[in-house]
Design an enzyme around this catalytic site. Structure first.
Site, short mmCIF file in Angstrom:
data_model
loop_
_atom_site.label_atom_id
_atom_site.label_comp_id
_atom_site.label_asym_id
_atom_site.label_seq_id
_atom_site.Cartn_x
_atom_site.Cartn_y
_atom_site.Cartn_z
N VAL A 95 25.51 23.89 -5.15
CA VAL A 95 24.05 23.93 -5.01
C VAL A 95 23.48 22.97 -6.04
O VAL A 95 23.69 23.16 -7.25
CB VAL A 95 23.49 25.36 -5.21
CG1 VAL A 95 21.96 25.34 -5.08
CG2 VAL A 95 24.10 26.33 -4.20
N HIS A 99 21.98 25.29 -12.55
CA HIS A 99 22.06 26.73 -12.76
C HIS A 99 23.15 27.03 -13.77
O HIS A 99 24.18 26.36 -13.82
CB HIS A 99 22.32 27.49 -11.45
CG HIS A 99 23.43 26.91 -10.63
ND1 HIS A 99 23.27 25.79 -9.85
CD2 HIS A 99 24.72 27.30 -10.47
CE1 HIS A 99 24.41 25.51 -9.23
NE2 HIS A 99 25.30 26.41 -9.60
N HIS A 101 25.80 29.80 -14.73
CA HIS A 101 26.50 31.01 -14.32
C HIS A 101 26.72 31.87 -15.57
O HIS A 101 27.27 31.38 -16.57
CB HIS A 101 27.89 30.70 -13.75
CG HIS A 101 27.91 29.89 -12.49
ND1 HIS A 101 28.11 30.46 -11.25
CD2 HIS A 101 27.79 28.55 -12.26
CE1 HIS A 101 28.11 29.51 -10.32
NE2 HIS A 101 27.93 28.35 -10.92
P1 AMP Z 1 27.90 26.18 -7.94
O1 AMP Z 1 29.15 26.22 -7.11
O2 AMP Z 1 28.15 26.02 -9.43
O3 AMP Z 1 26.92 25.17 -7.42
O4 AMP Z 1 27.25 27.61 -7.82
C1 AMP Z 1 26.40 27.96 -6.77
C2 AMP Z 1 26.45 29.44 -6.68
O5 AMP Z 1 25.34 29.88 -5.90
C3 AMP Z 1 27.70 30.01 -6.03
O6 AMP Z 1 28.38 30.85 -6.96
C4 AMP Z 1 27.15 30.78 -4.83
O7 AMP Z 1 27.86 31.97 -4.58
C5 AMP Z 1 25.73 31.04 -5.25
N1 AMP Z 1 24.79 31.25 -4.16
C6 AMP Z 1 24.61 30.49 -3.06
N2 AMP Z 1 23.64 31.00 -2.29
C7 AMP Z 1 23.18 32.10 -2.91
C8 AMP Z 1 22.18 33.08 -2.63
N3 AMP Z 1 21.44 33.01 -1.51
N4 AMP Z 1 21.98 34.09 -3.51
C9 AMP Z 1 22.73 34.18 -4.63
N5 AMP Z 1 23.69 33.28 -4.97
C10 AMP Z 1 23.92 32.27 -4.12
#
Ligand code: AMP
Length: 113
Positions: A95, A99, A101
């Site tokens: 995404v 963000h 984590h």
């Molecule tokens: P990254 O892979 O570091 O970009 O992390 C993106 C994170 O967003 C992943 O751990 C996904 O599980 C999480 N994610 C995607 N869509 C949603 C959502 N609608 N609500 C909560 N988490 C989400």
């Protein structure tokens, strides 16, 4: 990579999230696919793709996000936890809205994969 992301929809309230913290600068909510008993995402309300795009003028926001990540970890009673920021698809970013984590609640291996 430059369009809006699902996190914009969450920030606008168009998609629900399991919110754990909110203020004028950021939102924190539980990851939909948790990798640990506690897995929370802290995201800025203004879009920054990832740290590759951060400028010095973003330092207050970035500091704020880290402080809130720690506050959220404390709220979850975590003493041992990890803050992870994936920058770029080959580093696991899926995404493209910055963000942090916040991951904890189990032993965390090092080095990460
Ligand atoms: P990254 O892979 O570091 O970009 O992390 C993106 C994170 O967003 C992943 O751990 C996904 O599980 C999480 N994610 C995607 N869509 C949603 C959502 N609608 N609500 C909560 N988490 C989400």
């Amino acid at each position: 990579m430059t369009g809006t992301t699902i996190f914009d929809s969450i920030l606008k309230g168009e998609i629900p999230c399991d919110e754990v913290y909110s203020d004028e600068h950021c939102l924190a909510f539980r990851d939909i696919q948790p990798q640990a008993p506690v897995h929370i995402l802290v995201i800025p309300r203004t879009r920054l793709i990832n740290l590759n795009y951060a400028e010095l003028e973003d330092k207050e926001l970035l500091g704020h996000l880290l402080i809130i990540a720690a506050r959220v970890a404390k709220q979850e009673s975590l003493e041992n936890w990890r803050a992870v920021i994936n920058n770029g698809d080959k580093a696991g970013q899926t995404v493209f809205h910055l963000h942090i984590h916040v991951i904890g609640g189990r032993n965390l291996a090092w080095p990460p994969g």
